[in-house]
Design an enzyme around this catalytic site. Structure first.
Site, PDB file in Angstrom:
ATOM      1  N   ASN A 155     -12.780   0.730  14.084  1.00 60.98           N
ATOM      2  CA  ASN A 155     -13.329   1.176  15.360  1.00 60.98           C
ATOM      3  C   ASN A 155     -13.662   2.672  15.408  1.00 60.98           C
ATOM      4  O   ASN A 155     -14.536   3.074  16.161  1.00 60.98           O
ATOM      5  CB  ASN A 155     -12.395   0.789  16.512  1.00 60.98           C
ATOM      6  CG  ASN A 155     -11.000   1.295  16.316  1.00 60.98           C
ATOM      7  OD1 ASN A 155     -10.639   1.762  15.237  1.00 60.98           O
ATOM      8  ND2 ASN A 155     -10.189   1.217  17.354  1.00 60.98           N
ATOM      9  N   LYS A 178      -8.937   4.689   2.202  1.00 59.30           N
ATOM     10  CA  LYS A 178      -9.705   3.436   2.146  1.00 59.30           C
ATOM     11  C   LYS A 178     -10.160   3.087   3.553  1.00 59.30           C
ATOM     12  O   LYS A 178      -9.353   2.722   4.401  1.00 59.30           O
ATOM     13  CB  LYS A 178      -8.858   2.287   1.594  1.00 59.30           C
ATOM     14  CG  LYS A 178      -9.727   1.044   1.340  1.00 59.30           C
ATOM     15  CD  LYS A 178      -8.946  -0.235   1.269  1.00 59.30           C
ATOM     16  CE  LYS A 178      -8.692  -0.889   2.600  1.00 59.30           C
ATOM     17  NZ  LYS A 178      -9.917  -1.311   3.334  1.00 59.30           N
ATOM     18  N   SER A 180     -12.020   0.845   6.524  1.00 62.78           N
ATOM     19  CA  SER A 180     -12.153  -0.593   6.754  1.00 62.78           C
ATOM     20  C   SER A 180     -13.381  -1.112   6.035  1.00 62.78           C
ATOM     21  O   SER A 180     -14.417  -0.439   5.983  1.00 62.78           O
ATOM     22  CB  SER A 180     -12.277  -0.860   8.250  1.00 62.78           C
ATOM     23  OG  SER A 180     -12.750  -2.177   8.458  1.00 62.78           O
ATOM     24  N   VAL A 232      -1.139  -5.126  14.042  1.00 60.30           N
ATOM     25  CA  VAL A 232       0.309  -5.286  13.847  1.00 60.30           C
ATOM     26  C   VAL A 232       0.613  -6.134  12.604  1.00 60.30           C
ATOM     27  O   VAL A 232       1.467  -5.740  11.798  1.00 60.30           O
ATOM     28  CB  VAL A 232       0.973  -5.875  15.119  1.00 60.30           C
ATOM     29  CG1 VAL A 232       2.439  -6.186  14.865  1.00 60.30           C
ATOM     30  CG2 VAL A 232       0.822  -4.900  16.283  1.00 60.30           C
ATOM     31  N   PRO A 233      -0.073  -7.273  12.376  1.00 60.18           N
ATOM     32  CA  PRO A 233       0.252  -8.047  11.167  1.00 60.18           C
ATOM     33  C   PRO A 233       0.057  -7.235   9.877  1.00 60.18           C
ATOM     34  O   PRO A 233       0.890  -7.301   8.970  1.00 60.18           O
ATOM     35  CB  PRO A 233      -0.723  -9.229  11.224  1.00 60.18           C
ATOM     36  CG  PRO A 233      -1.076  -9.369  12.668  1.00 60.18           C
ATOM     37  CD  PRO A 233      -1.039  -7.987  13.237  1.00 60.18           C
ATOM     38  N   GLU A 252      -0.216   3.182  12.845  1.00 63.98           N
ATOM     39  CA  GLU A 252      -0.889   3.240  14.155  1.00 63.98           C
ATOM     40  C   GLU A 252      -1.457   1.851  14.386  1.00 63.98           C
ATOM     41  O   GLU A 252      -2.469   1.494  13.789  1.00 63.98           O
ATOM     42  CB  GLU A 252      -2.022   4.271  14.114  1.00 63.98           C
ATOM     43  CG  GLU A 252      -1.573   5.696  13.941  1.00 63.98           C
ATOM     44  CD  GLU A 252      -0.862   6.233  15.164  1.00 63.98           C
ATOM     45  OE1 GLU A 252      -0.920   5.596  16.227  1.00 63.98           O
ATOM     46  OE2 GLU A 252      -0.233   7.299  15.048  1.00 63.98           O
ATOM     47  N   CYS A 286      -7.642   0.977  20.412  1.00 63.25           N
ATOM     48  CA  CYS A 286      -6.249   0.506  20.328  1.00 63.25           C
ATOM     49  C   CYS A 286      -5.459   0.835  21.582  1.00 63.25           C
ATOM     50  O   CYS A 286      -4.606   0.075  22.007  1.00 63.25           O
ATOM     51  CB  CYS A 286      -5.586   1.141  19.128  1.00 63.25           C
ATOM     52  SG  CYS A 286      -5.752   2.926  19.130  1.00 63.25           S
ATOM     53  N   GLU A 383      -3.386  -8.700  22.374  1.00 65.29           N
ATOM     54  CA  GLU A 383      -4.479  -7.731  22.233  1.00 65.29           C
ATOM     55  C   GLU A 383      -5.784  -8.490  22.001  1.00 65.29           C
ATOM     56  O   GLU A 383      -5.900  -9.253  21.054  1.00 65.29           O
ATOM     57  CB  GLU A 383      -4.211  -6.803  21.045  1.00 65.29           C
ATOM     58  CG  GLU A 383      -5.261  -5.727  20.901  1.00 65.29           C
ATOM     59  CD  GLU A 383      -5.000  -4.797  19.717  1.00 65.29           C
ATOM     60  OE1 GLU A 383      -4.741  -5.288  18.611  1.00 65.29           O
ATOM     61  OE2 GLU A 383      -5.081  -3.573  19.924  1.00 65.29           O
ATOM     62  N   LYS A 453       7.706   0.634  19.969  1.00 67.78           N
ATOM     63  CA  LYS A 453       7.911  -0.795  19.725  1.00 67.78           C
ATOM     64  C   LYS A 453       6.946  -1.276  18.620  1.00 67.78           C
ATOM     65  O   LYS A 453       6.791  -0.591  17.606  1.00 67.78           O
ATOM     66  CB  LYS A 453       7.764  -1.562  21.040  1.00 67.78           C
ATOM     67  CG  LYS A 453       8.770  -1.068  22.110  1.00 67.78           C
ATOM     68  CD  LYS A 453       8.976  -2.057  23.238  1.00 67.78           C
ATOM     69  CE  LYS A 453       7.882  -2.037  24.256  1.00 67.78           C
ATOM     70  NZ  LYS A 453       8.146  -2.903  25.430  1.00 67.78           N
ATOM     71  N   GLY A 456       3.760   0.828  16.504  1.00 62.34           N
ATOM     72  CA  GLY A 456       3.692   1.762  15.394  1.00 62.34           C
ATOM     73  C   GLY A 456       4.955   2.515  15.092  1.00 62.34           C
ATOM     74  O   GLY A 456       5.969   2.399  15.791  1.00 62.34           O
ATOM     75  N   GLU A 460       0.523  10.618  14.933  1.00 62.34           N
ATOM     76  CA  GLU A 460      -0.583  11.399  14.399  1.00 62.34           C
ATOM     77  C   GLU A 460      -0.817  12.573  15.333  1.00 62.34           C
ATOM     78  O   GLU A 460      -0.319  12.599  16.469  1.00 62.34           O
ATOM     79  CB  GLU A 460      -1.844  10.533  14.292  1.00 62.34           C
ATOM     80  CG  GLU A 460      -1.648   9.391  13.310  1.00 62.34           C
ATOM     81  CD  GLU A 460      -2.934   8.823  12.758  1.00 62.34           C
ATOM     82  OE1 GLU A 460      -3.658   8.188  13.526  1.00 62.34           O
ATOM     83  OE2 GLU A 460      -3.189   9.001  11.546  1.00 62.34           O
TER      84      GLU A 460
HETATM   85  P1  NAD Z   1      -6.720  -4.711  10.210  1.00 60.14           P
HETATM   86  O1  NAD Z   1      -5.251  -4.683  10.300  1.00 60.14           O
HETATM   87  O2  NAD Z   1      -7.378  -6.008   9.961  1.00 60.14           O
HETATM   88  O3  NAD Z   1      -7.222  -3.773   9.013  1.00 60.14           O
HETATM   89  C1  NAD Z   1      -6.888  -2.398   8.988  1.00 60.14           C
HETATM   90  C2  NAD Z   1      -7.037  -1.886   7.571  1.00 60.14           C
HETATM   91  O4  NAD Z   1      -5.997  -2.422   6.752  1.00 60.14           O
HETATM   92  C3  NAD Z   1      -8.347  -2.274   6.878  1.00 60.14           C
HETATM   93  O5  NAD Z   1      -8.808  -1.164   6.145  1.00 60.14           O
HETATM   94  C4  NAD Z   1      -7.930  -3.399   5.964  1.00 60.14           C
HETATM   95  O6  NAD Z   1      -8.751  -3.552   4.825  1.00 60.14           O
HETATM   96  C5  NAD Z   1      -6.535  -2.946   5.560  1.00 60.14           C
HETATM   97  N1  NAD Z   1      -5.637  -4.000   5.084  1.00 60.14           N
HETATM   98  C6  NAD Z   1      -5.652  -5.318   5.396  1.00 60.14           C
HETATM   99  N2  NAD Z   1      -4.631  -5.952   4.756  1.00 60.14           N
HETATM  100  C7  NAD Z   1      -3.953  -5.017   4.061  1.00 60.14           C
HETATM  101  C8  NAD Z   1      -2.788  -5.030   3.233  1.00 60.14           C
HETATM  102  N3  NAD Z   1      -2.126  -6.156   2.998  1.00 60.14           N
HETATM  103  N4  NAD Z   1      -2.367  -3.876   2.695  1.00 60.14           N
HETATM  104  C9  NAD Z   1      -3.009  -2.714   2.949  1.00 60.14           C
HETATM  105  N5  NAD Z   1      -4.117  -2.637   3.716  1.00 60.14           N
HETATM  106  C10 NAD Z   1      -4.585  -3.768   4.268  1.00 60.14           C
HETATM  107  O7  NAD Z   1      -7.245  -3.999  11.521  1.00 60.14           O
HETATM  108  P2  NAD Z   1      -8.741  -3.877  12.032  1.00 60.14           P
HETATM  109  O8  NAD Z   1      -9.167  -5.243  12.472  1.00 60.14           O
HETATM  110  O9  NAD Z   1      -9.563  -3.144  11.043  1.00 60.14           O
HETATM  111  O10 NAD Z   1      -8.574  -2.929  13.292  1.00 60.14           O
HETATM  112  C11 NAD Z   1      -8.229  -3.391  14.555  1.00 60.14           C
HETATM  113  C12 NAD Z   1      -6.775  -3.134  14.826  1.00 60.14           C
HETATM  114  O11 NAD Z   1      -6.463  -1.759  14.597  1.00 60.14           O
HETATM  115  C13 NAD Z   1      -6.389  -3.419  16.261  1.00 60.14           C
HETATM  116  O12 NAD Z   1      -5.159  -4.091  16.319  1.00 60.14           O
HETATM  117  C14 NAD Z   1      -6.251  -2.030  16.861  1.00 60.14           C
HETATM  118  O13 NAD Z   1      -5.421  -1.967  17.974  1.00 60.14           O
HETATM  119  C15 NAD Z   1      -5.732  -1.264  15.709  1.00 60.14           C
HETATM  120  N6  NAD Z   1      -5.984   0.175  15.882  1.00 60.14           N
HETATM  121  C16 NAD Z   1      -4.941   1.010  16.138  1.00 60.14           C
HETATM  122  C17 NAD Z   1      -5.155   2.358  16.341  1.00 60.14           C
HETATM  123  C18 NAD Z   1      -4.020   3.301  16.650  1.00 60.14           C
HETATM  124  O14 NAD Z   1      -4.198   4.497  16.515  1.00 60.14           O
HETATM  125  N7  NAD Z   1      -2.863   2.830  17.060  1.00 60.14           N
HETATM  126  C19 NAD Z   1      -6.457   2.858  16.286  1.00 60.14           C
HETATM  127  C20 NAD Z   1      -7.496   1.993  16.019  1.00 60.14           C
HETATM  128  C21 NAD Z   1      -7.250   0.640  15.822  1.00 60.14           C
END
Ligand code: NAD
Length: 486
Positions: A155, A178, A180, A232-233, A252, A286, A383, A453, A456, A460
């Site tokens: 995002n 890396k 997305s 979260v996953p 995060e 997020c 979410e 919780k 994260g 940052e």
């Molecule tokens: P995502 O968890 O699918 O992917 C995030 C990143 O992790 C990607 O670069 C992906 O390739 C990588 N990834 C996936 N599996 C991995 C693994 N096993 N090991 C290491 N890296 C791995 O998230 P998304 O769909 O790209 O983003 C949306 C999510 O991000 C939403 O839940 C949003 O709330 C969250 N987000 C949080 C913040 C924050 O600052 N708290 C900011 C932006 C987005």
């Protein structure tokens, strides 16, 4: 309008240069406003991962002993270059994410530059402490961790690269970033600009890939820390993997944040806050305040003003500066949001406005306001990560605090009231990493940002981020004779 060039020179940026390895899985870069492929990059092969980590490890040794003033100057120069090229970088951000140019021109490269400037300024001022033990004394040093990995969500590709890179570099680390797989373009430009600003080769490398590349980086023994922005996953997986090697992590993650509107709030400010908390970046933020708790006395006026204001939504080509509402960034996320909307309708939610796909090419969902909800509905608990606002009503403070906190998430929260004593009383009870009073979603570089919780670990921005990219070394200094038992 002529489209800016999207295809990067190569997929990765390693050791100060663009490199490619077309043996890696092709990753199409799709412009969300049309659903058309505008560029292709390749996922990093094991050789690319190794080259990036090796160059980072090599470069970090000298960088750790480089005068922090020099480090800071380079980061601030990069901030200036980003500002000079704001339009070009904003257009690229729009192509990567689909967010309207009207938004990216003020939000993304600008936020990245702010982080580089802020941490560049603080680089000289990350100091230890000194203490006395009789005539002996001791001091602490803040040491860089070494090679750090940044993994981004889709995002905010420019902002995330800078929010992770700037504090890491300011404190003497190297980073392999890396992005997305959905938004691979912007971080490459940041790496290029950092080099142009004088950053020695190898200190900020960008490699592409899906989760497997993130996992390969997370498990590598050369990596001291992983900073992830994602769901979260994924956060759970990264934390579990990092635990195996006892690496440090900053996570995060997602949220389902409450926005509480008391009936003494300024109505227009409250409506603006709710719009910013739900529809900016088409809801793919997020920290969004997607559970909007409106005090009973304000509900009707709020809904009336909100729906009137939503008449001002302009969808269209995101590169047209008149457009103020863009598409979803990925097709997969579009399907997820549409599924939540179906579930909500089936569970009895009332659609005040929106609730459907917008009929044009690309991945568009109309800004949606839902009422007649209960706190246990899936759309209220989970979410959604799309332009979907859930409006709930409440009667009094104790009730709304309990309901606001009844979630596994804890990223953010907001409230609007003219009663400032009440505002401060409430925020102290909210389980959220960042709270806004009479504002929403502003994240200046000087303010720590992160989740409680399940949202994260770590923070940052601000000095907190520099602490998370360093570790304390304690130095005890004996000043007298050394006694021993024999
Ligand atoms: P995502 O968890 O699918 O992917 C995030 C990143 O992790 C990607 O670069 C992906 O390739 C990588 N990834 C996936 N599996 C991995 C693994 N096993 N090991 C290491 N890296 C791995 O998230 P998304 O769909 O790209 O983003 C949306 C999510 O991000 C939403 O839940 C949003 O709330 C969250 N987000 C949080 C913040 C924050 O600052 N708290 C900011 C932006 C987005």
């Amino acid at each position: 309008m002529a489209r800016p060039e999207a295809q990067p020179i190569a997929s990765h940026f390693i050791d100060g240069a663009y490199v490619d390895d077309t043996a890696g899985t092709p990753i199409p870069v799709i412009y969300p406003a049309t659903g058309k492929t505008i560029a292709t990059v390749h996922a990093a092969t094991p050789e690319i991962v190794d080259r990036a980590l090796a160059s980072a490890a090599r470069a970090q040794i000298e960088w750790a002993t480089t005068d922090p003033a020099t480090r800071g100057r380079i980061l601030r120069r990069a901030a200036d270059l980003i500002r000079d090229r704001n339009r070009e970088l904003s257009e690229l951000e729009t192509l990567d994410t689909g967010k309207p140019l009207q938004e990216t021109l003020v939000a993304d490269a600008a936020s990245g530059a702010e982080a580089l400037e802020y941490f560049g300024g603080l680089a000289v001022d990350h100091t230890g402490t000194q203490m006395s033990f009789g005539t002996d004394w001791a001091y602490t040093i803040r040491r860089p961790l070494g090679v750090c990995v940044g993994i981004g969500a889709w995002n905010y590709p420019t902002q995330i690269a800078c929010w992770k890179g700037a504090p890491a570099l300011a404190t003497g680390n190297a980073m392999v970033f890396k992005p997305s797989e959905a938004t691979p373009l912007c971080a490459l430009k940041i790496a290029e600009i950092l080099c142009e600003a004088g950053l020695p080769n190898g200190l900020f490398n960008v490699i592409q890939g899906l989760g497997a590349v993130g996992a390969a980086l997370t498990t590598d023994p050369r990596v001291a820390k992983v900073s992830l922005t994602g769901s979260v996953p994924t956060g759970r997986k990264v934390a579990a993997t990092a635990a195996g090697e006892l690496k440090q992590v900053t996570l995060e993650l997602g949220g389902k944040s409450p926005l509480i509107l008391f009936d003494d709030a300024d109505l227009d400010d409250a409506v603006s806050g709710a719009i910013n908390a739900n529809f900016y970046s088409s809801g793919q933020v997020c920290s969004n305040g997607t559970r909007v708790f409106v005090q009973a006395g304000l509900r009707d006026a709020f809904l009336e003003r909100l729906t009137a204001r939503l008449d001002g939504v302009i969808t269209g080509d995101p590169l047209d500066e008149n457009t103020n509402f863009g598409p979803m960034t990925t097709e997969a996320q579009t399907r997820i949001v549409l599924r939540y909307l179906e579930m909500a309708k089936n569970e009895g939610a009332r659609v005040v406005t929106g609730g459907h796909r917008i009929d044009r090419e690309g991945w568009w969902i109309a800004p949606t306001v839902l009422t007649d909800l209960t706190d246990d509905m899936q759309v209220v608990r989970e979410e959604v990560f799309g332009p979907v606002m859930s409006v709930l009503t409440f009667e009094d403070e104790d009730e709304v605090v309990a309901r606001a906190n009844a979630t596994p998430f804890g990223l953010s929260a907001g409230l609007f009231t003219r009663d400032l004593a009440r505002a401060h009383r409430i925020v102290r009870q909210l389980q959220a990493g960042t709270c806004w009073i009479n504002q929403y979603n502003l994240t200046p570089a000087g303010l720590p940002f992160g989740g409680s919780k399940a949202s994260g670990i770590g923070r940052e921005n601000a000095r907190a981020a520099m602490d998370h990219f360093t570790e304390i070394q304690s130095v005890y200094v004996g000043m007298g004779p050394v006694e021993a038992a024999y």
